[in-house]
Enzyme design. Sequence first.
Site, short mmCIF file in Angstrom:
data_model
loop_
_atom_site.label_atom_id
_atom_site.label_comp_id
_atom_site.label_asym_id
_atom_site.label_seq_id
_atom_site.Cartn_x
_atom_site.Cartn_y
_atom_site.Cartn_z
N ASN A 1 3.67 -7.74 2.99
CA ASN A 1 3.00 -7.35 1.76
C ASN A 1 2.01 -6.24 2.09
OD1 ASN A 1 2.05 -7.47 -0.99
ND2 ASN A 1 0.27 -8.65 -0.27
N HIS B 1 -1.61 -4.68 0.72
CA HIS B 1 -2.75 -5.09 -0.10
C HIS B 1 -3.82 -4.01 -0.01
CE1 HIS B 1 -5.34 -7.87 -2.22
NE2 HIS B 1 -6.30 -7.58 -1.37
N SER C 1 -4.12 -2.80 3.85
CA SER C 1 -3.60 -3.63 4.94
C SER C 1 -2.16 -4.00 4.64
CB SER C 1 -4.41 -4.93 5.05
OG SER C 1 -5.79 -4.68 5.16
N ASP D 1 -2.77 -13.51 0.59
CA ASP D 1 -3.30 -12.34 1.29
C ASP D 1 -3.92 -12.71 2.64
OD1 ASP D 1 -2.54 -10.70 -0.85
OD2 ASP D 1 -4.44 -11.03 -1.89
C1 GAR Z 1 -0.59 -0.64 -4.60
O1 GAR Z 1 -1.85 -0.03 -4.55
C2 GAR Z 1 -0.59 -1.94 -3.84
O2 GAR Z 1 -1.40 -1.90 -2.69
C3 GAR Z 1 -1.13 -2.88 -4.86
O3 GAR Z 1 -0.53 -2.49 -6.07
C4 GAR Z 1 -0.27 -1.09 -6.03
C5 GAR Z 1 1.19 -0.87 -6.38
O4 GAR Z 1 1.46 0.51 -6.57
N1 GAR Z 1 -0.82 -4.25 -4.54
C6 GAR Z 1 -1.59 -5.27 -4.88
O5 GAR Z 1 -2.62 -5.16 -5.49
C7 GAR Z 1 -1.08 -6.62 -4.41
N2 GAR Z 1 -1.99 -7.67 -4.76
P1 GAR Z 1 2.96 1.02 -6.49
O6 GAR Z 1 3.78 0.20 -7.50
O7 GAR Z 1 2.87 2.45 -6.92
O8 GAR Z 1 3.48 0.87 -5.10
#
Ligand code: GAR
Length: 196
Positions: free
Chosen positions: A107, A109, A136, A145
């Site tokens: 994942n 985060h 991360s 997480d």
């Molecule tokens: C990213 O910033 C990722 O790190 C975050 O969602 C966004 C997805 O963007 N993930 C979380 O918050 C997980 N809890 P994307 O769809 O453009 O890759």
Amino acid sequence: MKRVAILISGSGSNMVSLAQSMTGDHPARPVLVLSNVPEAGGLARAQALGIDTTVVDHRPYKGDRAAFEAALIQRLDAAQPDILCLAGFMRILTPGFINHYAGRMLNIHPSLLPKYKGLDTHARALAAGDGEAGCSVHEVTAELDGGPILGQARVPALPDDTAETLAARVLPFEHRLYPAVLDRFARGDRTPVTLP
Ligand code: GAR
């Protein structure tokens, strides 16, 4: 070749960076992009990259997580993935699902874990007065997480940052970090990646 399934809920920019990295002598290839959101912008982006896509909408399950996850597992296992990458997949997964893919799921985060598990990571970092933020990549375990950290990228948090400006500074590092970790992980190397 390792087979990689990528799970998304939104725009899929991390999915694109992962998929585009899996070429040439890379040890893995993308075989499926799954979204729990039918309208997720990442679905069209995956299709444009020639990757099979599938949708398991969580809403008809009305909170029955076991039934939702059984449907996820059915779609995912049909693609025989060796590795699963959560890339902006915004559903909490139960231990039953996570154990099914134990040791195979990553994942990304948007915080310097173990700080700011959960949501609103950038706003919380700014509210705490942190001078740095980042992202991360970790192995997914039953603790939200909380699995072993396989890579981190740090960026400065500036005095006049908002959650949006900070997120915009972190996102390009997400796009570098996640492919770097996946490349190592697919080769069986769990040495943490540090950026920049
Ligand atoms: C990213 O910033 C990722 O790190 C975050 O969602 C966004 C997805 O963007 N993930 C979380 O918050 C997980 N809890 P994307 O769809 O453009 O890759």
